[in-house]
Design a protein around this motif. Structure first.
Motif, PDB file in Angstrom:
ATOM      1  N   TYR A  14      75.024 -12.974 -39.197  1.00  0.00           N
ATOM      2  CA  TYR A  14      73.906 -12.522 -40.459  1.00  0.00           C
ATOM      3  C   TYR A  14      74.084 -11.456 -39.973  1.00  0.00           C
ATOM      4  CZ  TYR A  14      71.852 -17.588 -38.448  1.00  0.00           C
ATOM      5  OH  TYR A  14      72.774 -18.789 -37.979  1.00  0.00           O
ATOM      6  N   LEU A 338      55.054 -19.302 -35.191  1.00  0.00           N
ATOM      7  CA  LEU A 338      55.149 -19.127 -36.556  1.00  0.00           C
ATOM      8  C   LEU A 338      54.242 -20.320 -37.401  1.00  0.00           C
ATOM      9  CD1 LEU A 338      58.968 -19.990 -36.634  1.00  0.00           C
ATOM     10  CD2 LEU A 338      58.070 -18.608 -37.556  1.00  0.00           C
ATOM     11  N   VAL A 343      53.590 -15.003 -39.948  1.00  0.00           N
ATOM     12  CA  VAL A 343      54.168 -15.264 -41.322  1.00  0.00           C
ATOM     13  C   VAL A 343      55.794 -15.524 -41.466  1.00  0.00           C
ATOM     14  CG1 VAL A 343      53.934 -15.964 -43.772  1.00  0.00           C
ATOM     15  CG2 VAL A 343      52.288 -14.716 -42.617  1.00  0.00           C
ATOM     16  N   PRO A 344      56.727 -16.641 -40.967  1.00  0.00           N
ATOM     17  CA  PRO A 344      58.029 -16.659 -40.696  1.00  0.00           C
ATOM     18  C   PRO A 344      59.103 -15.441 -42.611  1.00  0.00           C
ATOM     19  CG  PRO A 344      57.497 -18.872 -41.180  1.00  0.00           C
ATOM     20  CD  PRO A 344      56.009 -18.218 -41.480  1.00  0.00           C
ATOM     21  N   ASP A 345      58.702 -15.620 -43.788  1.00  0.00           N
ATOM     22  CA  ASP A 345      59.616 -15.417 -44.779  1.00  0.00           C
ATOM     23  C   ASP A 345      59.021 -13.954 -44.611  1.00  0.00           C
ATOM     24  OD1 ASP A 345      57.230 -16.477 -46.080  1.00  0.00           O
ATOM     25  OD2 ASP A 345      57.853 -17.764 -46.994  1.00  0.00           O
ATOM     26  N   MET A 346      58.055 -13.913 -44.185  1.00  0.00           N
ATOM     27  CA  MET A 346      57.540 -12.180 -43.942  1.00  0.00           C
ATOM     28  C   MET A 346      58.294 -11.091 -43.165  1.00  0.00           C
ATOM     29  SD  MET A 346      53.115 -12.059 -45.208  1.00  0.00           S
ATOM     30  CE  MET A 346      53.253 -10.956 -44.568  1.00  0.00           C
ATOM     31  N   SER A 347      59.276  -9.606 -43.611  1.00  0.00           N
ATOM     32  CA  SER A 347      59.251  -8.731 -42.753  1.00  0.00           C
ATOM     33  C   SER A 347      58.261  -8.440 -41.465  1.00  0.00           C
ATOM     34  CB  SER A 347      59.621  -7.725 -43.688  1.00  0.00           C
ATOM     35  OG  SER A 347      57.789  -6.696 -43.532  1.00  0.00           O
ATOM     36  N   ASN A 351      54.523  -8.477 -41.284  1.00  0.00           N
ATOM     37  CA  ASN A 351      53.609  -9.305 -40.055  1.00  0.00           C
ATOM     38  C   ASN A 351      53.196  -8.325 -39.186  1.00  0.00           C
ATOM     39  OD1 ASN A 351      53.993 -12.483 -39.980  1.00  0.00           O
ATOM     40  ND2 ASN A 351      56.487 -11.520 -40.618  1.00  0.00           N
ATOM     41  N   GLU A 391      62.096  -4.164 -41.299  1.00  0.00           N
ATOM     42  CA  GLU A 391      62.401  -5.099 -42.373  1.00  0.00           C
ATOM     43  C   GLU A 391      63.188  -6.484 -42.362  1.00  0.00           C
ATOM     44  OE1 GLU A 391      61.088  -4.575 -45.270  1.00  0.00           O
ATOM     45  OE2 GLU A 391      60.049  -3.327 -44.292  1.00  0.00           O
ATOM     46  N   GLU A 393      63.591 -10.471 -41.645  1.00  0.00           N
ATOM     47  CA  GLU A 393      62.397 -11.737 -42.088  1.00  0.00           C
ATOM     48  C   GLU A 393      61.239 -12.172 -40.368  1.00  0.00           C
ATOM     49  OE1 GLU A 393      63.327 -14.464 -43.891  1.00  0.00           O
ATOM     50  OE2 GLU A 393      62.713 -13.691 -45.858  1.00  0.00           O
ATOM     51  N   GLY A 395      60.407 -15.280 -39.108  1.00  0.00           N
ATOM     52  CA  GLY A 395      61.657 -16.470 -39.051  1.00  0.00           C
ATOM     53  C   GLY A 395      62.729 -15.906 -39.043  1.00  0.00           C
ATOM     54  N   SER A 396      64.099 -15.190 -39.122  1.00  0.00           N
ATOM     55  CA  SER A 396      64.942 -14.660 -38.397  1.00  0.00           C
ATOM     56  C   SER A 396      65.222 -14.619 -37.528  1.00  0.00           C
ATOM     57  CB  SER A 396      65.778 -13.891 -39.494  1.00  0.00           C
ATOM     58  OG  SER A 396      65.806 -12.517 -39.205  1.00  0.00           O
TER      59      SER A 396
END
Ligand SMILES: Nc1ncnc2c1ncn2[C@@H]1O[C@H](COP(=O)(O)OP(=O)(O)OP(=O)(O)O)[C@@H](O)[C@H]1O
Length: 502
Positions: A14, A338, A343-347, A351, A391, A393, A395-396
């Motif tokens: 990734y 989560l 918030v998963p799609d925020m950095s 967060n 930076e 995310e 969620g990653s």
């Protein structure tokens, strides 16, 4: 004997991160095979590749000697591979049966009957008609496991299935898994609990930094030896509690009864709970006994019609929202990482801002990006959060790394009163020991801490006193170490106290 599943040279990257690098793995028929490794070692990634929800960059996979390349979960399921995820994949607004019907064919009444039957057989009871959003984390996990079992897989992948199960349910699950193995199902099992792996698994593959670093029979090694293989260094030692006299009660709950609006919710009755400066108070109990309801009332996510029953620093807060409570010097970590924790799609940096904005990160209504990044970076360094940078995310992140980040963020707020649900859920044993040390250090520095955990051992290590939640009723305060684990266990199953007398 031919392996059921054979991987050779499997890699997945990734961005800059080699989540899996040249992995070889053989899973034999009738085997319970553990995958061990620290947070971020690449365990979940490997499972996702096998289950077809991610695609490998390189390498090959054979199923019963035939080359395969499942391109989706549906294709993997058609082969006979089932998976229970670490993060739940259920729809909150649907019922248990409706969720199961999305992947299991059949009429809803028949599915409901099988939910009851399998639930009773395997100790995975859950109300088939309940809406998922009303279920505790533990109950949701039961639904996920049941849904998989209904498809009668040949290989079952379980990503930390026991992290939210009560001890007696863990034993039941193990009996289930052994029975499944004996009937020809192989199991890939991820857990950070090394004693569980020793009790259950006949093989263990150890990952570190995305690579296989060992393959052992876990029954031949002590938990300590497995831990050392896994983390490659010695374990942090617990920080002893300093003998200090507790100060003022920073959290007080008196005579709280609360009937939930949700028909599947638990009615709470908390006669008395106090958390004083300089102590750690634990709440033990099996998930689904009112923990979620109590946590929502303490954090301010749910409010009371009258403020008085809950006081923070002697102020009635029952009607206050979360941010007003935080202003009083209160911080909290919810069990649902989560959903509510991040918030998963925020950095990660953004967060951080969600709860740390008061610490000089926002000035004159503008975000100070430099300070935001600095705060996030020091949280990542201090709490060993492994991710590419502020930076990344949320969620990653691997599950354990996200948990370390959320715990770190809240501890760095230096609250006078900290409330955490499941502080080390999904965190590897080295990092869990580190988190418990941080909590003990806060206590020694005169902060008040309330911890909800299903891990009795953890509560015994860090708490000064314990309460037990059973069927929504909170037991009296039980001092530690004077109270035995057996006694706590009796409270947990309702063999003591008001529920018993009734
Ligand atoms: N979708 C993604 N995008 C970017 N990086 C990712 C993604 N998924 C995983 N990673 C990274 O790959 C590495 C391995 O993560 P993985 O979730 O496989 O670890 P893990 O061993 O399962 O950890 P844990 O015990 O915490 O669950 C981590 O560094 C993680 O941040």
């Amino acid at each position: 004997m031919q392996p059921l599943l054979r991987l050779r040279g499997v890699s997945k990257t990734y961005g800059q991160v080699a989540a899996n690098a040249a992995i070889d793995l053989d899973v034999m028929p009738n085997s319970i095979h553990a995958i061990l490794g620290e947070n971020g070692a690449g365990k979940s990634t490997l499972m996702k590749l096998i289950y077809g929800v991610e695609t490998a960059d390189e390498g090959s996979m054979e199923w019963n000697g035939q080359p395969v390349r499942p391109g989706s979960a549906a294709e993997a399921r058609a082969l006979g591979i089932g998976m229970v995820f670490q993060h739940f994949s259920l729809f909150e607004t649907l019922t248990v049966v409706e969720n199961i019907a999305l992947v299991v064919p059949g009429r809803k009444a028949a599915i409901a009957a099988r939910v009851r039957e399998l639930g009773a057989r395997y100790g995975l009871e859950v109300n088939p008609a309940a809406l998922v959003h009303s279920l505790s984390v533990g109950e949701r996990q039961r639904v996920e496991i049941l849904r998989c079992l209904m498809l009668e897989p040949r290989l079952l992948i379980l990503d930390e299935p026991t992290s939210v199960l009560a001890p007696q349910n863990v034993e039941l699950l193990f009996q289930t898994l052994r029975r499944l193995r004996d009937s020809g199902v192989s199991i890939l099992f991820i857990s950070h609990k090394l004693e569980e792996i020793r009790a259950l698994c006949d093989r263990a593959t150890i990952l570190r930094g995305g690579r296989v670093t060992g393959e052992v029979d876990p029954r031949d090694h002590s938990a300590h030896a497995l831990a050392t293989l896994m983390i490659g260094r010695a374990m942090p030692q617990p920080l002893p509690a300093e003998p200090i006299a507790p100060g003022n009660a920073l959290l007080e709950i008196t005579g709280l009864t609360c009937v939930p609006e949700d028909p599947f919710g638990v009615t709470l009755s908390v006669p008395s709970l106090q958390v004083r400066a300089g102590e750690i108070v634990g709440i033990a109990g099996v998930s689904g006994n009112g923990q979620r309801e109590l946590a929502a009332l303490i954090s301010g996510e749910d409010r009371l019609p009258l403020g008085d029953a809950i006081r923070i620093k002697a102020r009635p807060v029952g009607r206050m929202g979360t941010s007003a409570r935080r202003k009083l010097g209160f911080a909290f970590v919810p069990e649902d990482r989560l959903g509510r924790g991040a918030v998963p799609d925020m950095s990660l940096a953004d967060n951080t801002l969600l709860t740390a904005h008061r610490r000089g990160l926002v000035r004159h209504g503008l975000i100070d990006r430099r300070r935001e990044a600095a705060f996030t970076k020091s949280c990542m360094t201090d709490f060993d959060v492994r991710a590419s940078g502020p930076e990344a995310e949320a969620g990653s992140l691997s599950g354990g790394n996200l948990q370390k980040f959320i715990m770190g963020r809240e501890i760095m707020l230096e609250p006078d009163l900290l409330f955490v649900a499941q502080p080390t859920w999904g965190v590897d044993i080295g990092a869990a020991a580190q988190i418990r040390r941080r909590l003990a250090a806060m206590r020694n520095a005169g902060k008040a801490i309330l911890v909800i955990s299903e891990e009795l051992e953890e509560l015994f290590e860090i708490c000064d006193r314990l309460h037990v939640l059973h069927h929504g009723h909170l037991s009296p305060s039980l001092p530690l170490p004077e109270t035995s684990a057996e006694e706590i266990g009796e409270w947990m199953i309702g063999a003591r106290g008001a529920n018993h007398a009734a």
